[in-house]
Design a protein around this motif. Structure first.
Motif, mmCIF file in Angstrom:
data_model
loop_
_atom_site.group_PDB
_atom_site.id
_atom_site.type_symbol
_atom_site.label_atom_id
_atom_site.label_comp_id
_atom_site.label_asym_id
_atom_site.label_seq_id
_atom_site.Cartn_x
_atom_site.Cartn_y
_atom_site.Cartn_z
ATOM 1 N N LEU A 160 0.921 -1.275 0.072
ATOM 2 C CA LEU A 160 0.005 -0.032 0.143
ATOM 3 C C LEU A 160 0.789 1.450 -0.018
ATOM 4 O O LEU A 160 0.726 2.181 -0.778
ATOM 5 N N ASP A 161 1.948 1.201 0.667
ATOM 6 C CA ASP A 161 2.896 2.177 0.800
ATOM 7 C C ASP A 161 3.364 2.508 -0.545
ATOM 8 O O ASP A 161 3.528 3.826 -1.269
ATOM 9 N N ALA A 162 3.725 1.317 -1.337
ATOM 10 C CA ALA A 162 4.212 1.377 -2.695
ATOM 11 C C ALA A 162 3.257 2.159 -3.622
ATOM 12 O O ALA A 162 3.774 3.152 -4.489
ATOM 13 N N ILE A 163 2.193 1.849 -3.442
ATOM 14 C CA ILE A 163 1.055 2.343 -4.617
ATOM 15 C C ILE A 163 0.870 3.677 -4.245
ATOM 16 O O ILE A 163 0.604 4.711 -5.172
ATOM 17 N N ASP A 164 1.048 4.161 -2.862
ATOM 18 C CA ASP A 164 0.976 5.732 -2.697
ATOM 19 C C ASP A 164 1.893 6.205 -3.091
ATOM 20 O O ASP A 164 1.783 7.353 -3.612
ATOM 21 N N CYS A 165 3.273 5.527 -3.079
ATOM 22 C CA CYS A 165 4.409 6.346 -3.693
ATOM 23 C C CYS A 165 4.263 6.558 -5.258
ATOM 24 O O CYS A 165 4.521 7.660 -5.808
ATOM 25 N N LEU A 166 3.446 5.361 -5.835
ATOM 26 C CA LEU A 166 3.221 5.861 -7.338
ATOM 27 C C LEU A 166 2.307 6.774 -7.442
ATOM 28 O O LEU A 166 2.278 7.544 -8.692
ATOM 29 N N TRP A 167 1.356 6.997 -6.873
ATOM 30 C CA TRP A 167 0.254 7.789 -6.688
ATOM 31 C C TRP A 167 0.630 9.091 -6.702
ATOM 32 O O TRP A 167 0.367 10.002 -7.394
ATOM 33 N N MET A 168 1.681 9.535 -5.869
ATOM 34 C CA MET A 168 1.947 10.690 -5.482
ATOM 35 C C MET A 168 3.065 10.941 -6.723
ATOM 36 O O MET A 168 3.251 12.241 -7.198
ATOM 37 N N ARG A 169 3.850 10.163 -7.280
ATOM 38 C CA ARG A 169 4.779 10.354 -8.641
ATOM 39 C C ARG A 169 3.873 10.827 -9.988
ATOM 40 O O ARG A 169 4.179 11.470 -10.601
ATOM 41 N N PHE A 170 2.909 9.861 -9.809
ATOM 42 C CA PHE A 170 2.220 10.256 -11.433
ATOM 43 C C PHE A 170 0.928 10.867 -11.118
ATOM 44 O O PHE A 170 0.402 11.085 -12.224
ATOM 45 N N ALA A 171 0.287 11.016 -10.152
ATOM 46 C CA ALA A 171 -0.848 11.945 -9.858
ATOM 47 C C ALA A 171 -0.845 13.298 -9.928
ATOM 48 O O ALA A 171 0.175 13.854 -9.431
ATOM 49 N N PRO A 172 -1.410 14.210 -10.574
ATOM 50 C CA PRO A 172 -1.298 15.709 -10.712
ATOM 51 C C PRO A 172 -1.552 16.223 -9.285
ATOM 52 O O PRO A 172 -2.154 15.441 -8.434
#
Length: 107
Positions: A95-107
């Motif tokens: 879940l933390d990794a998904i959050d990192c991806l979300w932070m990186r790729f979501a505006p």
């Protein structure tokens, strides 16, 4: 606290609950409680300055969120005696990794 952070925290409780319900229904509360202990690895956030930084990815930054620690969590998920805790830790990291991806790729 933003929507992403609130959703992230809710998922840390909901995903273990869903797994406990699907696979350990007769021992739901027992299984859920053990998997929720995976949240304990967030104690390493207390070592950071600032303790909470909304845009910081915890994977690779905090000591209990590094590759060697994650490998240990995977091993803990194998034996029956530590399986629930290990799964909780692996779910937490995922879940933390998904959050990192979300932070990186979501505006």
């Amino acid at each position: 606290m933003g929507t992403r952070a609130i959703l992230h925290l809710l998922l840390h409780a909901a995903v273990p609950a869903l797994l406990a319900w699907c696979f350990w229904r007769k021992r739901f509360l027992h299984a859920w409680a053990w998997m929720l202990l995976g949240w304990a690895i967030d104690l390493d956030h207390l070592l950071a300055d600032p303790i909470y930084a909304p845009g910081r990815c915890s994977i690779g930054f905090h000591p209990l969120h590094t590759a060697p620690a994650i490998a240990v969590y995977g091993v803990l998920a194998l034996p029956a005696r530590t399986r629930l805790l290990g799964i909780g830790l692996v779910v937490h990291i995922a879940l933390d990794a998904i959050d990192c991806l979300w932070m990186r790729f979501a505006p």
